[in-house]
Motif scaffolding. Structure first.
Motif, PDB file in Angstrom:
ATOM      1  N   SER A  55       0.841  -1.208   0.000  1.00 35.67           N
ATOM      2  CA  SER A  55       0.000   0.000   0.000  1.00 35.67           C
ATOM      3  C   SER A  55       0.870   1.250   0.000  1.00 35.67           C
ATOM      4  CB  SER A  55      -0.919   0.010   1.222  1.00 35.67           C
ATOM      5  OG  SER A  55      -0.170   0.142   2.424  1.00 35.67           O
ATOM      6  N   CYS A  62      -4.324  -6.454   1.998  1.00 35.32           N
ATOM      7  CA  CYS A  62      -5.640  -7.029   1.700  1.00 35.32           C
ATOM      8  C   CYS A  62      -6.255  -7.582   2.982  1.00 35.32           C
ATOM      9  CB  CYS A  62      -5.515  -8.155   0.675  1.00 35.32           C
ATOM     10  SG  CYS A  62      -4.791  -7.686  -0.908  1.00 35.32           S
ATOM     11  N   CYS A  65      -8.533  -5.393   5.594  1.00 39.12           N
ATOM     12  CA  CYS A  65      -9.977  -5.228   5.412  1.00 39.12           C
ATOM     13  C   CYS A  65     -10.697  -6.566   5.271  1.00 39.12           C
ATOM     14  CB  CYS A  65     -10.278  -4.367   4.188  1.00 39.12           C
ATOM     15  SG  CYS A  65      -9.933  -2.607   4.414  1.00 39.12           S
ATOM     16  N   SER A  80     -14.884   0.323   4.233  1.00 33.86           N
ATOM     17  CA  SER A  80     -13.459   0.016   4.171  1.00 33.86           C
ATOM     18  C   SER A  80     -12.635   1.164   4.748  1.00 33.86           C
ATOM     19  CB  SER A  80     -13.043  -0.267   2.725  1.00 33.86           C
ATOM     20  OG  SER A  80     -13.367   0.819   1.884  1.00 33.86           O
ATOM     21  N   GLY A  82      -8.867   2.580   4.708  1.00 39.19           N
ATOM     22  CA  GLY A  82      -7.638   2.419   3.956  1.00 39.19           C
ATOM     23  C   GLY A  82      -6.495   3.303   4.400  1.00 39.19           C
ATOM     24  N   ALA A  92     -16.692  -3.743   3.366  1.00 37.07           N
ATOM     25  CA  ALA A  92     -15.823  -4.763   2.762  1.00 37.07           C
ATOM     26  C   ALA A  92     -16.536  -6.109   2.777  1.00 37.07           C
ATOM     27  CB  ALA A  92     -14.504  -4.859   3.528  1.00 37.07           C
ATOM     28  N   ASN A 119      -8.828  -3.227  -7.892  1.00 35.02           N
ATOM     29  CA  ASN A 119      -9.667  -2.192  -7.281  1.00 35.02           C
ATOM     30  C   ASN A 119      -9.098  -1.741  -5.943  1.00 35.02           C
ATOM     31  OD1 ASN A 119     -12.444  -0.758  -7.118  1.00 35.02           O
ATOM     32  ND2 ASN A 119     -12.309  -1.865  -5.193  1.00 35.02           N
ATOM     33  N   ALA A 120      -8.777  -2.712  -5.070  1.00 33.97           N
ATOM     34  CA  ALA A 120      -8.241  -2.363  -3.754  1.00 33.97           C
ATOM     35  C   ALA A 120      -6.858  -1.728  -3.870  1.00 33.97           C
ATOM     36  CB  ALA A 120      -8.181  -3.602  -2.869  1.00 33.97           C
ATOM     37  N   ASP A 123      -7.478   1.985  -5.459  1.00 35.59           N
ATOM     38  CA  ASP A 123      -8.442   2.912  -4.861  1.00 35.59           C
ATOM     39  C   ASP A 123      -7.744   3.831  -3.865  1.00 35.59           C
ATOM     40  OD1 ASP A 123     -10.545   3.796  -2.783  1.00 35.59           O
ATOM     41  OD2 ASP A 123     -11.778   2.966  -4.395  1.00 35.59           O
ATOM     42  N   GLU A 126      -8.306   2.922  -0.318  1.00 31.38           N
ATOM     43  CA  GLU A 126      -7.974   1.571   0.134  1.00 31.38           C
ATOM     44  C   GLU A 126      -6.450   1.444   0.220  1.00 31.38           C
ATOM     45  OE1 GLU A 126     -10.414  -1.688  -1.266  1.00 31.38           O
ATOM     46  OE2 GLU A 126     -11.981  -0.284  -1.878  1.00 31.38           O
TER      47      GLU A 126
END
Length: 329
Positions: A55, A62, A65, A80, A82, A92, A119-120, A123, A126
């Protein structure tokens, strides 16, 4: 090279990882074609799943969440949570039995299991990163090159193999050994309250929460709001008739995966059933099953609600929730 702790140990996965379709399940949609499930691929996917360094601020993985003890949902977080303490707009969802889905997320925005992690990853609320940044990080961080070589035959990491590894881990998450499943296999029986709840469930809930997956995989409006701020499925299809419709979630492990609904507004099963009893709103796209004979919702007595909850608790799969092959440590 990025720093790597000298004490880091990557434990080999000794138990053979297999994907088996349960006897009471339909055939899976995801076939592992072109992404053969292996111990090395699964172990790599698990390591990636739990690595917060992927991240933007190195704080969210991952697994942050999607917590195993909550059915790989996010316990007690309505939406969620993030990077940089940013809050998303939707709850989530649980992660298991994904191999039986053709579409993913509350709005069905992803059509292939292998692209779901994008997506995660991207985003802003996230993981807030991107595939190129993560691939660069992985290529320069031990032991990832050797792990990718073990899994895919090349130490040069690319985004395709990154996504394949994550998919091997998540697609192998199969939850199918709850008390309900054992009853269906005639290994045990429901107690009287569970049996009453099961009959009520079949009469009042099974149209949307269809056995054995406990979802019909469709999108409906269940009357949460007269006018919904979140347009739901409409953001994908553009159809006014899809406004404020959301994926029917599975009820497996529902006892553990609160809070409930796409926005996490209900924190107990009692509140969920009370919504269907007296809280359903006459939204223009309300599902027809929730508006019969000029009456909104599903009338339920307090006793009936408790009986249904007793049945829903039989959908908890302790073996899956406690299975160490899916655990971080």
């Amino acid at each position: 090279m990025y720093a790597c702790s000298k004490t880091e140990i990557v434990k080999p996965q000794t138990e053979e990882i297999r994907f088996v379709v349960p006897s009471n399940f339909p055939d899976a949609v995801y076939k592992f074609d072109g992404n053969i499930l292996t111990n090395n691929g699964f172990a790599l996917g698990k390591k990636l799943f739990y690595d917060a360094r992927l991240s933007a601020d190195k704080s969210i993985s991952c697994g942050s969440c999607h917590q195993q003890f909550a059915g790989f949902a996010n316990l007690d977080h309505k939406v969620s949570h993030g990077v940089n303490n940013c809050l998303g707009k939707r709850n989530a969802p649980v992660l298991f039995n994904l191999a039986w889905q053709r579409e993913f997320f509350w709005d069905g925005g992803a059509k292939n299991l292998e692209i779901v992690p994008i997506n995660a990853i991207t985003d802003i609320c996230e993981m807030g990163s991107d595939l190129n940044t993560i691939v660069t990080f992985l290529n320069n961080t031990a032991p990832y090159p050797s792990l990718f070589k073990d899994a895919f035959g090349s130490a040069t990491i690319n985004s395709q193999n990154l996504l394949k590894a994550l998919t091997q881990f998540t697609a192998a998450m199969v939850s199918a050994n709850s008390k309900y499943d054992k009853v269906m296999r005639k290994e045990t029986v429901f107690n009287p309250e569970e049996q009453q709840g099961y009959q009520l469930f079949k009469d009042k809930c099974a149209n949307c929460h269809t056995e054995p997956l406990f979802t019909n995989l469709n999108y409906i409006n269940n009357g949460l709001d007269l006018n919904s701020v979140d347009e739901g499925r409409k953001t994908i299809t553009g159809l006014v008739s899809d406004k404020a419709k959301f994926r029917v979630p599975t009820l497996r492990n529902i006892e553990l995966s609160s809070p409930y609904m796409h926005d996490g507004r209900f924190n107990t099963l009692e509140k969920v059933l009370e919504h269907y009893n007296v809280g359903v709103q006459a939204n223009e796209n309300l599902d027809v099953s929730l508006s019969k004979d000029s009456q909104l919702g599903i009338p339920l007595s307090n006793i009936q609600k408790q009986q249904i909850i007793s049945f829903l608790k039989t959908l908890t799969d302790d073996e899956f929730i406690k299975n160490k092959i899916f655990s971080e440590n």
